[in-house]
Design an enzyme around this catalytic site. Sequence first.
Site, PDB file in Angstrom:
ATOM      1  N   THR A 189       0.713   4.403  -2.771  1.00  0.00           N
ATOM      2  CA  THR A 189       0.494   5.832  -2.494  1.00  0.00           C
ATOM      3  C   THR A 189       1.651   6.688  -3.029  1.00  0.00           C
ATOM      4  O   THR A 189       1.439   7.800  -3.484  1.00  0.00           O
ATOM      5  CB  THR A 189       0.290   6.122  -0.988  1.00  0.00           C
ATOM      6  N   LYS A 190       2.873   6.161  -2.998  1.00  0.00           N
ATOM      7  CA  LYS A 190       4.012   6.930  -3.532  1.00  0.00           C
ATOM      8  C   LYS A 190       3.894   7.056  -5.055  1.00  0.00           C
ATOM      9  O   LYS A 190       4.206   8.100  -5.629  1.00  0.00           O
ATOM     10  CB  LYS A 190       5.349   6.274  -3.167  1.00  0.00           C
ATOM     11  N   PRO A 211       0.822  -1.211   0.000  1.00  0.00           N
ATOM     12  CA  PRO A 211       0.000   0.000   0.000  1.00  0.00           C
ATOM     13  C   PRO A 211       0.858   1.263   0.000  1.00  0.00           C
ATOM     14  O   PRO A 211       0.541   2.240  -0.676  1.00  0.00           O
ATOM     15  CB  PRO A 211      -0.807  -0.132   1.298  1.00  0.00           C
ATOM     16  N   TYR A 212       1.953   1.250   0.754  1.00  0.00           N
ATOM     17  CA  TYR A 212       2.862   2.403   0.761  1.00  0.00           C
ATOM     18  C   TYR A 212       3.306   2.744  -0.659  1.00  0.00           C
ATOM     19  O   TYR A 212       3.242   3.908  -1.098  1.00  0.00           O
ATOM     20  CB  TYR A 212       4.099   2.081   1.628  1.00  0.00           C
ATOM     21  N   ALA A 213       3.756   1.725  -1.388  1.00  0.00           N
ATOM     22  CA  ALA A 213       4.276   1.964  -2.734  1.00  0.00           C
ATOM     23  C   ALA A 213       3.180   2.478  -3.663  1.00  0.00           C
ATOM     24  O   ALA A 213       3.440   3.313  -4.532  1.00  0.00           O
ATOM     25  CB  ALA A 213       4.888   0.674  -3.280  1.00  0.00           C
TER      26      ALA A 213
END
Length: 280
Positions: free
Chosen positions: A117-118, A113-115
């Site tokens: 959003t980035k 999920p982090y990736a």
Amino acid sequence: MGRRVVGIDRRPPVDPVRPGVRYVTNDLLHLDITRELQGASTVVHLAALPGVRPSWEHFDQYVQSNIGATRRLLEACAEAGVRRLVIASSSSVYGDRNAGPMREDQAPAPVSPYAVTKLAAEQLALAYAHRPETALTTIALRFFTVYGPGQRPDMLISRIIDAALRGAEIQIYGDGSQRRDFIFVHDVVRAIVAAMDAPGGNYICNVGTGSDISVSETIALLAKLIGREPITRMECARPGDVDLTRADSIRAAELLDFRASVPFHEGLLPQIEAVRATLT
Ligand code: UGA
């Protein structure tokens, strides 16, 4: 270089503060950003909620901090007539390729999920720069794993140094064979400064070294430099972690005249000293 610098962060500035920098302690989600950007020509956007592994549990916060705050900043850049945005993206947007260097023209395939959003933030910044009649140009820098003094305490190198110095344990997620392109923080700063003034714009650029090293090899190297082994405990691999990151550095060399210059073992020394200083 004769620049007037304003630093905006939701955390208060860390000592020693830089003379000549005006610090604003506020959240991009609430601040009147346009007011702060009056007269600004360049914005370097490093603010984000980082970390691959916790992003499964706190997705809303990642969306707000990484996409929502970026959108507010982009609106303010447009209103204030900012000409250059340098935005921090991440090697994690490439996903789990495990084959050769990661190149900017490869299709992204994020696995956390982090990736996601980035990637969204990076693409949003490029979309704003493509709007008709905008003055804004964007350069998205995909940082590989950044280390050096001040590295987040939850990251691998910080944890190994801390565990070795205190004789404590570090958990290894997986079998330790996963490999990372670690880049020293001063090299990253040089890449950012190059991107602030680079001609053209509206592109993505890797900021890595082009080399990689495994987690196990990193532990062995740090143990040698520190003169003490950390205690290691193997745990299962964490979702969202990829096996390998390695930057293709050709575009950074061509467009930014940037090449990483700090060898890994040299960059580790000031980080060891910085962690040691916090323990004494
Ligand atoms: C880091 C940053 O956390 C991201 O914000 C950044 O976007 C990303 O680099 C990037 O390169 O783009 P990561 O590679 O996970 O992500 O960095 P570390 O936390 O230093 O982890 C490196 C490796 O060590 C991972 O495989 C991780 O699973 C492993 N690790 C980490 C452990 O085995 N144990 C730990 O205690 C910490």
